[in-house]
Motif scaffolding. Structure first.
Motif, PDB file in Angstrom:
ATOM      1  N   ASP A  39      70.702  32.357 -16.697  1.00 35.31           N
ATOM      2  CA  ASP A  39      71.501  33.140 -15.764  1.00 35.31           C
ATOM      3  C   ASP A  39      72.933  33.266 -16.300  1.00 35.31           C
ATOM      4  N   PRO A  77      69.188  37.803 -19.925  1.00 37.04           N
ATOM      5  CA  PRO A  77      69.349  37.297 -18.557  1.00 37.04           C
ATOM      6  C   PRO A  77      68.032  36.967 -17.848  1.00 37.04           C
ATOM      7  N   ALA A  79      67.482  35.576 -13.760  1.00 40.57           N
ATOM      8  CA  ALA A  79      68.258  35.300 -12.552  1.00 40.57           C
ATOM      9  C   ALA A  79      67.802  34.009 -11.882  1.00 40.57           C
ATOM     10  N   LEU A  80      68.773  33.173 -11.501  1.00 40.31           N
ATOM     11  CA  LEU A  80      68.478  32.006 -10.672  1.00 40.31           C
ATOM     12  C   LEU A  80      67.813  32.427  -9.368  1.00 40.31           C
ATOM     13  N   TYR A  96      62.364  29.970 -12.136  1.00 39.55           N
ATOM     14  CA  TYR A  96      63.431  30.419 -13.040  1.00 39.55           C
ATOM     15  C   TYR A  96      63.303  29.738 -14.397  1.00 39.55           C
TER      16      TYR A  96
END
Length: 348
Positions: A39, A77, A79-80, A96
Protein backbone atom coordinates in the motif's frame (compact mmCIF):
# COMPACT_ATOMS: atom_id res chain seq x y z
CA UNK A 1 24.91 -6.76 -17.37
CA UNK A 2 21.31 -5.42 -17.17
CA UNK A 3 20.04 -4.46 -13.73
CA UNK A 4 17.65 -7.07 -12.29
CA UNK A 5 14.20 -5.87 -11.26
CA UNK A 6 13.18 -7.33 -7.89
CA UNK A 7 9.66 -7.24 -6.45
CA UNK A 8 9.77 -6.65 -2.69
CA UNK A 9 6.57 -7.59 -0.85
CA UNK A 10 6.26 -5.43 2.27
CA UNK A 11 4.78 -8.20 4.45
CA UNK A 12 2.49 -7.93 7.46
CA UNK A 13 1.47 -4.25 7.51
CA UNK A 14 1.48 -4.03 11.32
CA UNK A 15 4.99 -5.46 11.52
CA UNK A 16 8.43 -4.18 10.59
CA UNK A 17 8.23 -5.13 6.91
CA UNK A 18 6.98 -1.75 5.65
CA UNK A 19 9.62 0.20 7.54
CA UNK A 20 12.43 -2.14 6.47
CA UNK A 21 11.24 -1.54 2.90
CA UNK A 22 11.47 2.24 3.18
CA UNK A 23 14.77 2.02 5.08
CA UNK A 24 16.27 0.10 2.19
CA UNK A 25 14.79 2.56 -0.32
CA UNK A 26 16.24 5.51 1.59
CA UNK A 27 19.76 4.13 1.51
CA UNK A 28 19.50 2.72 -2.02
CA UNK A 29 20.55 -0.66 -3.36
CA UNK A 30 23.37 -0.74 -5.86
CA UNK A 31 22.86 -2.65 -9.09
CA UNK A 32 19.17 -3.44 -8.51
CA UNK A 33 15.84 -1.91 -9.54
CA UNK A 34 13.71 -2.50 -6.45
CA UNK A 35 9.90 -2.28 -6.68
CA UNK A 36 7.84 -2.54 -3.52
CA UNK A 37 4.52 -4.39 -3.54
CA UNK A 38 2.13 -2.95 -0.98
CA UNK A 39 0.00 0.00 0.00
CA UNK A 40 1.66 3.28 -1.09
CA UNK A 41 0.01 5.28 1.72
CA UNK A 42 1.23 2.78 4.32
CA UNK A 43 4.79 3.00 3.01
CA UNK A 44 4.64 6.79 2.92
CA UNK A 45 3.32 6.87 6.51
CA UNK A 46 6.11 4.59 7.76
CA UNK A 47 8.75 6.68 5.99
CA UNK A 48 7.36 9.84 7.56
CA UNK A 49 7.18 8.21 11.00
CA UNK A 50 10.87 7.28 10.72
CA UNK A 51 11.86 10.68 9.35
CA UNK A 52 13.03 9.22 6.04
CA UNK A 53 12.87 11.23 2.82
CA UNK A 54 11.43 8.59 0.48
CA UNK A 55 9.53 9.43 -2.71
CA UNK A 56 6.78 6.84 -3.23
CA UNK A 57 6.03 6.30 -6.94
CA UNK A 58 2.91 4.13 -7.57
CA UNK A 59 3.02 2.34 -10.93
CA UNK A 60 0.91 -0.08 -12.93
CA UNK A 61 2.57 -3.40 -13.57
CA UNK A 62 3.18 -2.56 -17.23
CA UNK A 63 4.53 0.98 -16.67
CA UNK A 64 8.26 1.62 -17.09
CA UNK A 65 10.24 2.10 -13.90
CA UNK A 66 11.71 5.50 -13.07
CA UNK A 67 15.46 5.91 -12.94
CA UNK A 68 16.65 4.38 -9.67
CA UNK A 69 18.20 6.56 -6.98
CA UNK A 70 18.41 6.51 -3.18
CA UNK A 71 15.18 7.82 -1.70
CA UNK A 72 12.94 6.82 -4.62
CA UNK A 73 10.67 3.79 -4.23
CA UNK A 74 8.51 2.53 -7.11
CA UNK A 75 5.46 0.64 -5.83
CA UNK A 76 3.09 -1.83 -7.46
CA UNK A 77 0.04 -0.87 -5.38
CA UNK A 78 -2.09 -3.22 -3.29
CA UNK A 79 -4.68 -1.55 -1.08
CA UNK A 80 -4.92 -2.27 2.65
CA UNK A 81 -8.23 -3.73 3.74
CA UNK A 82 -8.11 -1.96 7.12
CA UNK A 83 -5.89 0.62 8.87
CA UNK A 84 -2.66 -0.93 10.11
CA UNK A 85 -1.18 0.91 13.10
CA UNK A 86 2.29 -0.42 13.99
CA UNK A 87 2.09 -3.45 16.26
CA UNK A 88 -1.69 -3.96 16.01
CA UNK A 89 -2.69 -6.96 13.91
CA UNK A 90 -5.85 -6.75 11.83
CA UNK A 91 -7.38 -9.99 10.56
CA UNK A 92 -8.97 -8.01 7.73
CA UNK A 93 -5.51 -7.42 6.24
CA UNK A 94 -4.73 -11.11 5.73
CA UNK A 95 -6.02 -11.00 2.15
CA UNK A 96 -3.95 -7.87 1.54
CA UNK A 97 -0.79 -9.77 2.48
CA UNK A 98 -1.64 -12.69 0.20
CA UNK A 99 -2.48 -10.32 -2.66
CA UNK A 100 0.99 -8.76 -2.43
CA UNK A 101 2.44 -12.25 -2.97
CA UNK A 102 0.13 -12.88 -5.92
CA UNK A 103 1.16 -9.59 -7.57
CA UNK A 104 4.85 -10.37 -7.12
CA UNK A 105 4.42 -13.87 -8.57
CA UNK A 106 2.55 -12.48 -11.58
CA UNK A 107 5.27 -9.90 -12.15
CA UNK A 108 7.95 -12.60 -12.12
CA UNK A 109 6.08 -15.04 -14.35
CA UNK A 110 5.27 -12.22 -16.80
CA UNK A 111 8.91 -11.22 -17.01
CA UNK A 112 8.39 -7.84 -15.33
CA UNK A 113 10.60 -8.87 -12.40
CA UNK A 114 13.65 -11.11 -12.23
CA UNK A 115 12.74 -12.32 -8.77
CA UNK A 116 10.86 -11.58 -5.58
CA UNK A 117 11.98 -10.79 -2.04
CA UNK A 118 9.50 -11.13 0.82
CA UNK A 119 9.31 -9.26 4.11
CA UNK A 120 7.83 -11.31 6.98
CA UNK A 121 4.15 -12.13 7.26
CA UNK A 122 2.13 -13.28 10.29
CA UNK A 123 0.80 -16.81 9.83
CA UNK A 124 -1.63 -16.62 12.74
CA UNK A 125 -3.54 -13.69 11.22
CA UNK A 126 -3.85 -15.47 7.89
CA UNK A 127 -5.17 -18.62 9.58
CA UNK A 128 -7.61 -16.59 11.66
CA UNK A 129 -8.90 -15.00 8.46
CA UNK A 130 -10.09 -18.41 7.26
CA UNK A 131 -7.17 -19.56 5.11
CA UNK A 132 -7.10 -23.03 6.66
CA UNK A 133 -3.95 -25.01 6.04
CA UNK A 134 -1.76 -21.95 5.42
CA UNK A 135 1.71 -22.80 6.69
CA UNK A 136 3.90 -20.05 5.27
CA UNK A 137 5.43 -18.33 2.26
CA UNK A 138 7.18 -21.47 1.04
CA UNK A 139 4.11 -23.62 0.59
CA UNK A 140 1.94 -20.74 -0.63
CA UNK A 141 4.42 -19.92 -3.41
CA UNK A 142 4.65 -23.61 -4.33
CA UNK A 143 0.92 -23.67 -4.95
CA UNK A 144 0.83 -20.25 -6.63
CA UNK A 145 3.47 -21.40 -9.12
CA UNK A 146 1.85 -24.79 -9.66
CA UNK A 147 4.87 -26.91 -8.79
CA UNK A 148 4.79 -30.21 -6.92
CA UNK A 149 7.73 -29.72 -4.59
CA UNK A 150 9.82 -26.87 -3.27
CA UNK A 151 12.75 -26.80 -0.87
CA UNK A 152 13.29 -24.28 1.90
CA UNK A 153 16.92 -23.28 2.37
CA UNK A 154 18.54 -20.63 4.54
CA UNK A 155 21.99 -19.29 3.82
CA UNK A 156 24.47 -16.99 5.50
CA UNK A 157 27.98 -15.92 4.59
CA UNK A 158 28.96 -15.87 8.26
CA UNK A 159 31.27 -18.74 9.23
CA UNK A 160 29.93 -20.99 11.95
CA UNK A 161 32.97 -21.62 14.12
CA UNK A 162 34.93 -19.07 16.13
CA UNK A 163 38.14 -19.32 18.15
CA UNK A 164 40.28 -16.81 19.99
CA UNK A 165 42.27 -16.45 16.78
CA UNK A 166 39.13 -15.28 14.97
CA UNK A 167 36.55 -16.80 12.68
CA UNK A 168 37.38 -19.96 10.80
CA UNK A 169 35.56 -22.75 9.02
CA UNK A 170 33.44 -22.59 5.88
CA UNK A 171 32.73 -19.13 4.52
CA UNK A 172 29.10 -19.87 3.73
CA UNK A 173 26.58 -22.05 5.49
CA UNK A 174 23.50 -23.29 3.64
CA UNK A 175 20.87 -25.40 5.38
CA UNK A 176 17.95 -26.92 3.45
CA UNK A 177 14.99 -28.78 4.94
CA UNK A 178 13.47 -32.14 4.06
CA UNK A 179 10.26 -31.09 5.87
CA UNK A 180 9.24 -27.54 6.72
CA UNK A 181 6.42 -26.31 8.93
CA UNK A 182 5.16 -29.46 10.64
CA UNK A 183 4.47 -30.36 14.28
CA UNK A 184 7.37 -32.44 15.53
CA UNK A 185 5.23 -35.54 16.12
CA UNK A 186 4.37 -35.60 12.37
CA UNK A 187 7.92 -35.34 11.06
CA UNK A 188 8.91 -39.02 10.99
CA UNK A 189 5.80 -40.01 9.05
CA UNK A 190 6.42 -37.21 6.55
CA UNK A 191 9.90 -38.44 5.62
CA UNK A 192 9.82 -40.91 2.75
CA UNK A 193 12.33 -42.16 0.22
CA UNK A 194 10.29 -40.59 -2.58
CA UNK A 195 10.21 -37.24 -0.80
CA UNK A 196 13.95 -37.29 -0.16
CA UNK A 197 14.61 -38.11 -3.81
CA UNK A 198 12.58 -35.07 -4.90
CA UNK A 199 14.08 -32.71 -2.34
CA UNK A 200 17.69 -33.70 -2.97
CA UNK A 201 17.32 -33.54 -6.74
CA UNK A 202 15.92 -30.01 -6.44
CA UNK A 203 18.63 -29.00 -3.99
CA UNK A 204 21.40 -30.36 -6.22
CA UNK A 205 19.98 -28.80 -9.40
CA UNK A 206 19.31 -25.36 -7.89
CA UNK A 207 22.70 -25.17 -6.17
CA UNK A 208 24.08 -25.51 -9.68
CA UNK A 209 21.58 -23.18 -11.38
CA UNK A 210 21.37 -20.34 -8.87
CA UNK A 211 24.69 -20.60 -7.02
CA UNK A 212 27.04 -21.73 -9.78
CA UNK A 213 28.19 -24.79 -7.83
CA UNK A 214 29.20 -27.59 -10.17
CA UNK A 215 28.66 -31.03 -8.62
CA UNK A 216 27.72 -29.63 -5.19
CA UNK A 217 28.51 -31.68 -2.13
CA UNK A 218 25.56 -32.12 0.25
CA UNK A 219 25.72 -33.47 3.79
CA UNK A 220 22.51 -35.14 4.98
CA UNK A 221 21.41 -35.31 8.61
CA UNK A 222 19.91 -38.42 10.12
CA UNK A 223 16.49 -38.13 11.71
CA UNK A 224 17.23 -39.80 15.03
CA UNK A 225 19.92 -39.17 17.67
CA UNK A 226 23.27 -40.54 16.49
CA UNK A 227 21.66 -41.13 13.08
CA UNK A 228 19.76 -44.06 14.55
CA UNK A 229 22.74 -45.80 16.19
CA UNK A 230 22.65 -48.63 13.67
CA UNK A 231 18.92 -49.15 14.14
CA UNK A 232 18.93 -49.12 17.95
CA UNK A 233 17.53 -45.55 18.14
CA UNK A 234 15.15 -45.74 15.21
CA UNK A 235 15.16 -47.41 11.82
CA UNK A 236 14.39 -44.46 9.51
CA UNK A 237 18.05 -44.12 8.58
CA UNK A 238 18.35 -47.79 7.58
CA UNK A 239 14.99 -48.19 5.89
CA UNK A 240 14.32 -44.77 4.33
CA UNK A 241 17.23 -42.34 4.27
CA UNK A 242 20.16 -44.59 3.34
CA UNK A 243 18.36 -46.30 0.40
CA UNK A 244 17.34 -42.89 -0.96
CA UNK A 245 20.91 -41.59 -0.74
CA UNK A 246 22.27 -44.74 -2.41
CA UNK A 247 19.86 -44.29 -5.34
CA UNK A 248 20.88 -40.68 -5.79
CA UNK A 249 24.60 -41.45 -5.58
CA UNK A 250 24.02 -43.85 -8.45
CA UNK A 251 22.69 -40.83 -10.40
CA UNK A 252 25.90 -38.92 -9.69
CA UNK A 253 24.90 -36.76 -6.72
CA UNK A 254 27.64 -36.13 -4.13
CA UNK A 255 26.03 -36.94 -0.80
CA UNK A 256 27.44 -37.57 2.68
CA UNK A 257 25.33 -39.24 5.32
CA UNK A 258 23.09 -39.81 7.00
CA UNK A 259 25.18 -38.12 9.70
CA UNK A 260 24.33 -37.37 13.35
CA UNK A 261 23.05 -33.81 13.46
CA UNK A 262 24.79 -33.06 16.75
CA UNK A 263 28.24 -33.53 15.19
CA UNK A 264 27.59 -32.64 11.54
CA UNK A 265 27.86 -28.89 12.23
CA UNK A 266 31.54 -29.08 13.16
CA UNK A 267 34.56 -27.95 11.11
CA UNK A 268 35.68 -31.45 10.16
CA UNK A 269 32.30 -32.50 8.80
CA UNK A 270 31.48 -29.19 7.11
CA UNK A 271 34.79 -28.84 5.30
CA UNK A 272 34.10 -28.85 1.57
CA UNK A 273 30.32 -29.12 2.08
CA UNK A 274 28.14 -26.82 -0.06
CA UNK A 275 24.85 -27.41 1.78
CA UNK A 276 23.37 -29.43 4.63
CA UNK A 277 19.98 -31.14 4.39
CA UNK A 278 18.26 -31.25 7.78
CA UNK A 279 15.29 -33.54 8.30
CA UNK A 280 13.13 -30.95 10.07
CA UNK A 281 12.88 -27.23 10.78
CA UNK A 282 14.44 -27.01 14.23
CA UNK A 283 17.17 -29.56 13.52
CA UNK A 284 19.14 -27.27 11.23
CA UNK A 285 17.85 -23.72 11.44
CA UNK A 286 18.85 -22.94 15.05
CA UNK A 287 22.46 -23.64 14.07
CA UNK A 288 22.31 -21.41 11.02
CA UNK A 289 20.58 -18.58 12.88
CA UNK A 290 23.12 -18.82 15.69
CA UNK A 291 25.84 -18.36 13.10
CA UNK A 292 24.28 -15.57 11.09
CA UNK A 293 21.02 -14.19 12.47
CA UNK A 294 20.38 -10.83 10.85
CA UNK A 295 22.75 -11.60 8.01
CA UNK A 296 21.03 -14.66 6.57
CA UNK A 297 18.39 -15.11 3.90
CA UNK A 298 15.67 -17.66 3.22
CA UNK A 299 15.57 -19.09 -0.33
CA UNK A 300 12.81 -21.16 -1.92
CA UNK A 301 14.28 -23.68 -4.36
CA UNK A 302 12.27 -25.52 -6.99
CA UNK A 303 10.23 -22.52 -8.17
CA UNK A 304 10.27 -21.17 -11.75
CA UNK A 305 11.41 -17.85 -10.24
CA UNK A 306 13.89 -16.42 -7.75
CA UNK A 307 12.51 -15.98 -4.24
CA UNK A 308 14.42 -14.92 -1.14
CA UNK A 309 13.26 -13.63 2.23
CA UNK A 310 14.48 -12.37 5.57
CA UNK A 311 15.52 -14.71 8.37
CA UNK A 312 13.23 -13.19 11.01
CA UNK A 313 9.59 -12.54 11.84
CA UNK A 314 7.28 -9.56 12.00
CA UNK A 315 8.74 -8.16 15.26
CA UNK A 316 5.51 -6.42 16.23
CA UNK A 317 7.17 -5.00 19.34
CA UNK A 318 9.62 -3.04 17.17
CA UNK A 319 7.16 -1.90 14.50
CA UNK A 320 7.14 1.86 14.02
CA UNK A 321 10.04 2.41 16.43
CA UNK A 322 12.81 2.81 13.87
CA UNK A 323 14.90 0.24 15.78
CA UNK A 324 14.39 -2.64 13.32
CA UNK A 325 17.56 -3.80 11.58
CA UNK A 326 17.36 -4.07 7.77
CA UNK A 327 20.49 -6.25 7.62
CA UNK A 328 18.73 -9.48 6.68
CA UNK A 329 16.65 -7.70 4.05
CA UNK A 330 19.83 -6.30 2.51
CA UNK A 331 21.24 -9.83 2.35
CA UNK A 332 18.00 -11.20 0.84
CA UNK A 333 17.96 -8.51 -1.88
CA UNK A 334 21.66 -8.94 -2.69
CA UNK A 335 21.28 -12.72 -2.87
CA UNK A 336 18.18 -12.48 -5.10
CA UNK A 337 20.07 -10.14 -7.44
CA UNK A 338 23.02 -12.53 -7.57
CA UNK A 339 20.76 -15.50 -8.26
CA UNK A 340 18.86 -13.64 -10.99
CA UNK A 341 22.16 -12.66 -12.54
CA UNK A 342 22.97 -16.33 -13.09
CA UNK A 343 19.85 -16.84 -15.22
CA UNK A 344 19.94 -14.72 -18.40
CA UNK A 345 16.23 -15.19 -19.17
CA UNK A 346 15.40 -13.40 -15.90
CA UNK A 347 17.24 -10.22 -16.81
CA UNK A 348 15.42 -6.98 -17.58
Amino acid sequence: MPRPVLALTSGEPAGIGPELTVMLAAEGVAGVDLVAVGDPDLLAERAERLGLAVEIVPLALDEPLPAPRPGRLPVWPVALRAPAPPGLLQVANADYVLETLDVAVRACLAGRAAGMVTAPLHKGVILEAGHAGFTGHTEYLRDACGVEEVVMMLATDRPLHATREGWRGPGALRVALATTHLPLREVADAISAEGLLRVLRILDADLQRWFGLLAPRIAVCGLNPHAGEGGHLGREELEVIEPALAALRAEGLRLDGPLPADTLFTPRHLEGVDAVLAMYHDQGLPVLKYAGFGSAANITLGLPLVRTSVDHGTALDLAGSGRADPGSLRVAVALAAEMAGRDPIKQR
